[in-house]
Scaffold this motif. Sequence first.
Motif, mmCIF file in Angstrom:
data_model
loop_
_atom_site.group_PDB
_atom_site.id
_atom_site.type_symbol
_atom_site.label_atom_id
_atom_site.label_comp_id
_atom_site.label_asym_id
_atom_site.label_seq_id
_atom_site.Cartn_x
_atom_site.Cartn_y
_atom_site.Cartn_z
ATOM 1 N N VAL A 41 0.834 -1.208 0.000
ATOM 2 C CA VAL A 41 0.000 0.000 0.000
ATOM 3 C C VAL A 41 0.870 1.261 0.000
ATOM 4 O O VAL A 41 0.506 2.282 -0.568
ATOM 5 C CB VAL A 41 -0.930 0.005 1.243
ATOM 6 N N LEU A 100 -4.063 1.908 -5.051
ATOM 7 C CA LEU A 100 -3.582 1.323 -3.801
ATOM 8 C C LEU A 100 -2.439 0.350 -4.005
ATOM 9 O O LEU A 100 -1.988 -0.293 -3.074
ATOM 10 C CB LEU A 100 -4.736 0.637 -3.068
ATOM 11 N N GLU A 159 -5.175 -2.038 -7.752
ATOM 12 C CA GLU A 159 -6.271 -2.386 -6.848
ATOM 13 C C GLU A 159 -5.738 -2.574 -5.442
ATOM 14 O O GLU A 159 -4.550 -2.810 -5.231
ATOM 15 C CB GLU A 159 -6.929 -3.677 -7.324
ATOM 16 N N ARG A 160 -6.654 -2.551 -4.486
ATOM 17 C CA ARG A 160 -6.183 -2.731 -3.125
ATOM 18 C C ARG A 160 -5.518 -4.099 -2.993
ATOM 19 O O ARG A 160 -6.021 -5.097 -3.518
ATOM 20 C CB ARG A 160 -7.310 -2.561 -2.139
ATOM 21 N N PRO A 161 -4.375 -4.160 -2.334
ATOM 22 C CA PRO A 161 -3.607 -5.391 -2.306
ATOM 23 C C PRO A 161 -4.332 -6.485 -1.533
ATOM 24 O O PRO A 161 -4.822 -6.262 -0.439
ATOM 25 C CB PRO A 161 -2.318 -5.003 -1.580
ATOM 26 N N GLY A 162 -4.400 -7.646 -2.153
ATOM 27 C CA GLY A 162 -4.934 -8.803 -1.449
ATOM 28 C C GLY A 162 -3.792 -9.555 -0.802
ATOM 29 O O GLY A 162 -2.620 -9.316 -1.091
ATOM 30 N N SER A 165 -2.327 -11.449 -3.485
ATOM 31 C CA SER A 165 -2.214 -10.715 -4.743
ATOM 32 C C SER A 165 -1.946 -9.245 -4.486
ATOM 33 O O SER A 165 -2.827 -8.421 -4.675
ATOM 34 C CB SER A 165 -3.513 -10.875 -5.535
ATOM 35 N N SER A 168 -2.427 -6.510 -8.154
ATOM 36 C CA SER A 168 -3.550 -6.700 -9.064
ATOM 37 C C SER A 168 -3.957 -5.362 -9.678
ATOM 38 O O SER A 168 -4.159 -4.375 -8.976
ATOM 39 C CB SER A 168 -4.718 -7.315 -8.288
ATOM 40 N N ASN A 191 -8.554 -7.846 -11.386
ATOM 41 C CA ASN A 191 -7.712 -9.033 -11.250
ATOM 42 C C ASN A 191 -6.755 -9.265 -12.411
ATOM 43 O O ASN A 191 -6.482 -10.409 -12.782
ATOM 44 C CB ASN A 191 -8.571 -10.294 -11.069
#
Lengths: 241, 395
Positions: A41, A100, A159-162, A165, A168, A191
């Motif tokens: 982030v 993000l 995208e917000r970090p998973g 992942s 993404s 994704n």
Amino acid sequence: MAIDLRAFTPARVGLGRSGNSLPTVELLRFQLDHARARDAVYDELDPPGLGVPHILLRSAAADRETYLRRPDKGRRLNPESRARLETGSYDAAIVIADGLSARAVHRHAAHLLEELMPRLAAEEWRLAPLTVVLGGRVAIGDEIGQRLGAQLVAVLIGERPGLTSPDSLGVYLTWDPRPGRTDAERNCISNIRTDGISYARAAHRLHFLMREARARRLTGVALKEEAPRLGDAGGAPETTP
Amino acid sequence: MKLADVPLRDLLRNPIVPYETDEVTRLICDSHDAEAFAPIGHLTVGEFRDWLLSEQATGDRLKALAPGLIPEMAAAVSKIMRLQDLVSVAAKCRVVTRFRSTIGLPGRLSTRLQPNHPTDDLKGIAASILEGLSYGNGDAVIGVNPAADNPSRVDALLHLLNRIREHYDIPTQICVLAHVTTQMRALENGAPVDLVFQSVAGTEAANTAFGVNLALLDEAWQAAKELKRGEHVMYFETGQGSALSADAHHGVDQQTCEARAYAVARRYQPLLVNTVVGFIGPEYLYDGKQILRAGLEDHFCGKLLGLPMGCDICYTNHAKADQDDMDALLTLLGVAGCNYIMGVPGADDVMLHYQSTSFHDALYVRSVLGLKPAPEFEAWLERQPVLMPEQWLLT
């Protein structure tokens, strides 16, 4: 017979259990992955490292803490950046934003454009100059697209970090961009990453949506995605970064 | 004036979002039951808190009161309640709903099995479902968030879920959480729809941002009811911050907006309603402490208004929160009598990129609090030998 469910999904299945809790090795693996996602982030975007010519812009969110607390500032350009954009007449504008995950943008944005650009060139799309925006949220594309005079804006955003992942990339497509557009008026491809949807598939779907948007003069929930399938694909989470 | 000194009647007389321009306000005002409200009609917000905590406020009285309450009253009183107050009062409110399983009974805690996959791969989803069932999860619903809102994909997912449910004869419901219009199309095509889902918010403008309004939801409800599967056929998700993030909050605080979303849900006698409490991110709930408080406020407000309230206990990686915070909220919601929680493999949703509660977490909270799954599902679990993966996984 025993079967290893982990062969079928990247989800955390087959972890085993210690009583009703996780075995120690899985508990520690989760905590390490979480620490890595938290770090992602705060990664910073290095615009020259993207390797594509662009106009560099900044949102009104001056730093990461402000970005996280004040989504409104991430949706608007700062005044100097606004002045940098000249109005023209374009079919579409492409905007790259850190969102993000700067890491996602570094890894995937240029590759996705390599797949997309030939498809658009073949149909003689008039494209606005590529912009890269720091501290940007999805809706900042509305202001950029409007200022540039583009009928359609595609925002490529981290995208917000998973947990599994942290890199993404998502793309949000908005017809007739202007501040005040809602998420229901956008289409999303999500994704885009190594273990998610490939660049070719993402470009295929984005190209399909861009053509449909132009033909029907709209994006959003009224534009259902029924692209002829090019293998498997991914899609839209409920909220935008 | 202090919030505690505001008469409840004033909240009723002065809509916080204008009646003329907001259909949610019109719904709230027009469906208010003055007779049900009468027993507490003379109280202030502070006196209402005292009454709620008193022995007078039994489960039966609270149930009878629900139609007399408007969301603004629930939100207002929750603001002057401590966490233990929110737990105590919610624990008195039982809201029981039924489809194939009965959800919300005392001594029970159900789960939504959430087997999401980044590309909607059918085998991947089936693998997560089998794992979850083997951990006793899935008695509230087996519900997939599709990665793409694509009609043919949604049909394929519904058929997969239905095939698994029928094959193992599981007393639960299935749901694919696409946009309501996509589900209506699936329903028209004859796909096996059990529950119709939609995310809802507390103002007309925020619902517009979700691509819905009351007329559309009415239509979806009608279509779902025509399948004659029972009286509880809808599933809603909500979450603090949805109105603010869509700039559709009219200057109203995010918790009051959230409670107003429950008025929308209440109209449709849903089987399931849950707040997705930390999902929208730190822009709205900054850290673990805020998520903890919000989860308990949402559960309390929902139950007080008569909803079968569950909770997606969750956070994103850009929030200052971790699994310890989830454990705390999970345990408190278990004590508060929450109807259901989420069961996500390893607590990591690999499609939506956030952390929720895991299959293990459900076992933990049931075990320490002596809670059981829905009775029909419990009986089914007792009948099961070890679940054997079927040909859709092996081939």
